[in-house]
Design a protein around this motif. Structure first.
Motif, PDB file in Angstrom:
ATOM      1  N   HIS A  24       0.707  -1.163   0.063  1.00  0.00           N
ATOM      2  CA  HIS A  24      -0.075  -0.004   0.062  1.00  0.00           C
ATOM      3  C   HIS A  24       0.914   1.198   0.035  1.00  0.00           C
ATOM      4  O   HIS A  24       1.986   1.106   0.329  1.00  0.00           O
ATOM      5  CB  HIS A  24      -0.884  -0.098   1.153  1.00  0.00           C
ATOM      6  CG  HIS A  24      -1.906  -1.073   1.096  1.00  0.00           C
ATOM      7  ND1 HIS A  24      -3.169  -1.290   0.857  1.00  0.00           N
ATOM      8  CD2 HIS A  24      -1.478  -2.399   1.936  1.00  0.00           C
ATOM      9  CE1 HIS A  24      -3.446  -2.309   1.041  1.00  0.00           C
ATOM     10  NE2 HIS A  24      -2.748  -3.239   1.499  1.00  0.00           N
ATOM     11  N   PRO A  25       0.360   2.268  -0.443  1.00  0.00           N
ATOM     12  CA  PRO A  25       0.935   3.538  -0.662  1.00  0.00           C
ATOM     13  C   PRO A  25       1.704   3.916   0.731  1.00  0.00           C
ATOM     14  O   PRO A  25       2.773   4.443   0.706  1.00  0.00           O
ATOM     15  CB  PRO A  25       0.190   4.789  -1.140  1.00  0.00           C
ATOM     16  CG  PRO A  25      -0.977   3.849  -1.897  1.00  0.00           C
ATOM     17  CD  PRO A  25      -1.015   2.642  -1.261  1.00  0.00           C
ATOM     18  N   CYS A  30       6.072   4.537   4.616  1.00  0.00           N
ATOM     19  CA  CYS A  30       6.894   4.235   5.707  1.00  0.00           C
ATOM     20  C   CYS A  30       8.172   3.655   5.408  1.00  0.00           C
ATOM     21  O   CYS A  30       9.150   4.049   6.239  1.00  0.00           O
ATOM     22  CB  CYS A  30       5.729   3.210   6.639  1.00  0.00           C
ATOM     23  SG  CYS A  30       6.505   2.539   8.148  1.00  0.00           S
ATOM     24  N   LEU A  31       8.284   2.859   4.609  1.00  0.00           N
ATOM     25  CA  LEU A  31       9.544   2.074   4.424  1.00  0.00           C
ATOM     26  C   LEU A  31      10.663   2.935   3.988  1.00  0.00           C
ATOM     27  O   LEU A  31      11.608   3.012   4.118  1.00  0.00           O
ATOM     28  CB  LEU A  31       9.454   0.864   3.380  1.00  0.00           C
ATOM     29  CG  LEU A  31       8.591  -0.224   3.920  1.00  0.00           C
ATOM     30  CD1 LEU A  31       8.500  -1.394   2.609  1.00  0.00           C
ATOM     31  CD2 LEU A  31       9.441  -0.970   5.020  1.00  0.00           C
ATOM     32  N   THR A  58       0.109   0.167  14.501  1.00  0.00           N
ATOM     33  CA  THR A  58       0.332  -1.433  14.887  1.00  0.00           C
ATOM     34  C   THR A  58      -0.129  -2.289  13.843  1.00  0.00           C
ATOM     35  O   THR A  58       0.654  -3.243  13.397  1.00  0.00           O
ATOM     36  CB  THR A  58      -0.518  -1.755  16.008  1.00  0.00           C
ATOM     37  OG1 THR A  58      -0.124  -0.858  17.263  1.00  0.00           O
ATOM     38  CG2 THR A  58      -0.458  -3.211  16.569  1.00  0.00           C
ATOM     39  N   ARG A  59      -1.290  -1.935  13.170  1.00  0.00           N
ATOM     40  CA  ARG A  59      -1.600  -2.727  12.146  1.00  0.00           C
ATOM     41  C   ARG A  59      -0.589  -2.500  10.722  1.00  0.00           C
ATOM     42  O   ARG A  59      -0.229  -3.468  10.022  1.00  0.00           O
ATOM     43  CB  ARG A  59      -2.871  -2.334  11.461  1.00  0.00           C
ATOM     44  CG  ARG A  59      -3.885  -2.073  12.357  1.00  0.00           C
ATOM     45  CD  ARG A  59      -4.036  -3.264  13.433  1.00  0.00           C
ATOM     46  NE  ARG A  59      -5.173  -4.079  13.448  1.00  0.00           N
ATOM     47  CZ  ARG A  59      -6.339  -3.841  14.085  1.00  0.00           C
ATOM     48  NH1 ARG A  59      -6.462  -2.588  14.629  1.00  0.00           N
ATOM     49  NH2 ARG A  59      -7.431  -4.623  14.174  1.00  0.00           N
ATOM     50  N   ARG A  63       1.518  -5.732   8.949  1.00  0.00           N
ATOM     51  CA  ARG A  63       1.578  -5.908   7.455  1.00  0.00           C
ATOM     52  C   ARG A  63       3.226  -6.206   6.866  1.00  0.00           C
ATOM     53  O   ARG A  63       3.731  -7.105   6.434  1.00  0.00           O
ATOM     54  CB  ARG A  63       1.124  -4.889   6.734  1.00  0.00           C
ATOM     55  CG  ARG A  63      -0.353  -4.668   6.875  1.00  0.00           C
ATOM     56  CD  ARG A  63      -1.204  -4.063   5.706  1.00  0.00           C
ATOM     57  NE  ARG A  63      -0.791  -2.804   5.666  1.00  0.00           N
ATOM     58  CZ  ARG A  63      -1.215  -1.728   6.375  1.00  0.00           C
ATOM     59  NH1 ARG A  63      -2.449  -1.900   6.989  1.00  0.00           N
ATOM     60  NH2 ARG A  63      -0.846  -0.283   6.368  1.00  0.00           N
ATOM     61  N   LEU A  64       3.882  -4.903   7.404  1.00  0.00           N
ATOM     62  CA  LEU A  64       5.232  -4.926   7.192  1.00  0.00           C
ATOM     63  C   LEU A  64       5.963  -6.321   7.870  1.00  0.00           C
ATOM     64  O   LEU A  64       7.017  -6.934   7.009  1.00  0.00           O
ATOM     65  CB  LEU A  64       6.026  -3.614   7.725  1.00  0.00           C
ATOM     66  CG  LEU A  64       5.503  -2.230   7.083  1.00  0.00           C
ATOM     67  CD1 LEU A  64       6.249  -1.310   7.417  1.00  0.00           C
ATOM     68  CD2 LEU A  64       5.701  -2.520   5.386  1.00  0.00           C
ATOM     69  N   GLU A  65       5.624  -6.473   9.063  1.00  0.00           N
ATOM     70  CA  GLU A  65       6.393  -7.634   9.491  1.00  0.00           C
ATOM     71  C   GLU A  65       5.860  -9.030   9.055  1.00  0.00           C
ATOM     72  O   GLU A  65       6.803  -9.820   8.582  1.00  0.00           O
ATOM     73  CB  GLU A  65       5.976  -7.788  11.102  1.00  0.00           C
ATOM     74  CG  GLU A  65       6.875  -8.770  11.888  1.00  0.00           C
ATOM     75  CD  GLU A  65       6.458  -8.791  13.348  1.00  0.00           C
ATOM     76  OE1 GLU A  65       5.260  -8.706  13.662  1.00  0.00           O
ATOM     77  OE2 GLU A  65       7.499  -8.920  14.154  1.00  0.00           O
TER      78      GLU A  65
END
Lengths: 145, 145
Positions: A24-25, A30-31, A58-59, A63-65
């Motif tokens: 997602h954008p 974030c990355l 947190t969500r 997702r990233l994790e």
DNA sequence: TAGTATTCACTGCGCGACGCAGTGAATGCG
DNA sequence: CGCATTCACTGCGTCGCGCAGTGAATACTA
């Protein structure tokens, strides 16, 4: 007018990168910020730099994790906190997209002199700082609704 | 690095403006582009410039029309099409936010010379053009998933 | 001119990101 | 030793969005 189109184009471009990676954008955003300074961040810091609530952050980290882009680790100093650290080898998949597109951007920058680049960078830096004070002002101003 | 933070700041700022107006970032983005050249647009054009599908663009126009920001009008040349036109007096409410924040941005620009502004504008224009070709390339490249 | 294909805006449907409000654990303070 | 604060986290409801399909209007073709 020029900056409007420029910024609009960035939003679309960011979207395209996200689609390409199956993310997602917000996640790409974030990355991008995480890798800008790869030090570990708390969930709250991530929430602040993305503009989300801590719950949504947190969500986001979930997702990233789950995608393997970051790992969670407890903070020894403050056991309430969770440190989120990017996984370099997985992040490389993201930066690979940039690298593929990089030469074109590089040539765009190469066409500018050092002095010109400094002008551009200074403008961006100042706009970045100004936007923060303006956002605080927006939030303290009553809504016209 | 500088541009990353600059662009991230814009996303947050756009979000703050949207919250302030009780709209969504996408809606503000759309209005910003609509007012950049206030000519009437078809739903498909709106879909393209926001990166949405035509279906979602219809909902977007629904929201904007319900809020009184735009009006729909049938196209006499092509009766399949619907022309979306911004409502100036209502749009003024949006630009009022910009006007309120304007002086600070203006002073930011005033600190630059004409030549420096031209450098910045040229960079943005070229980045804008490049992003379009890069997006096409992204879409034609197989996804790394 | 008749028949087919394409394009337009629009609409149900399901997914999922998000904000909100509340929870428990850990910390700082008087 | 209480009390308030801060942290990450979790159900719940909302809603923007993509997908796939619809009907109407237009463009193309024999």
């Amino acid at each position: 007018m020029e900056s409007r189109r420029y910024l609009a184009a960035y939003v679309l471009f960011n979207q395209a990168v996200a689609d390409h990676l199956g993310l997602h954008p917000t996640d790409v955003q974030c990355l991008s910020l995480l890798t800008a300074d790869p030090g570990p961040r708390t969930v709250k810091q991530i929430a602040e730099m993305t503009g989300l609530t801590t719950g949504s952050a947190t969500r986001l980290v979930d997702r990233l994790e789950r995608g393997g882009y970051v790992v969670r680790a407890p903070d020894r100093q403050d056991r309430r906190r969770v440190l989120v650290t990017p996984v370099p080898e997985r992040i490389a998949r993201v930066t690979a997209v940039w690298d593929d597109l990089g030469p074109a951007w590089q040539s765009l920058l190469d066409d500018h002199s050092e002095a010109e680049l400094e002008v551009i960078a200074r403008h961006m830096r100042r706009a970045y700082e100004l936007s923060h004070t303006q956002m605080q002002r927006l939030r303290s101003t009553p809504k016209p609704d």
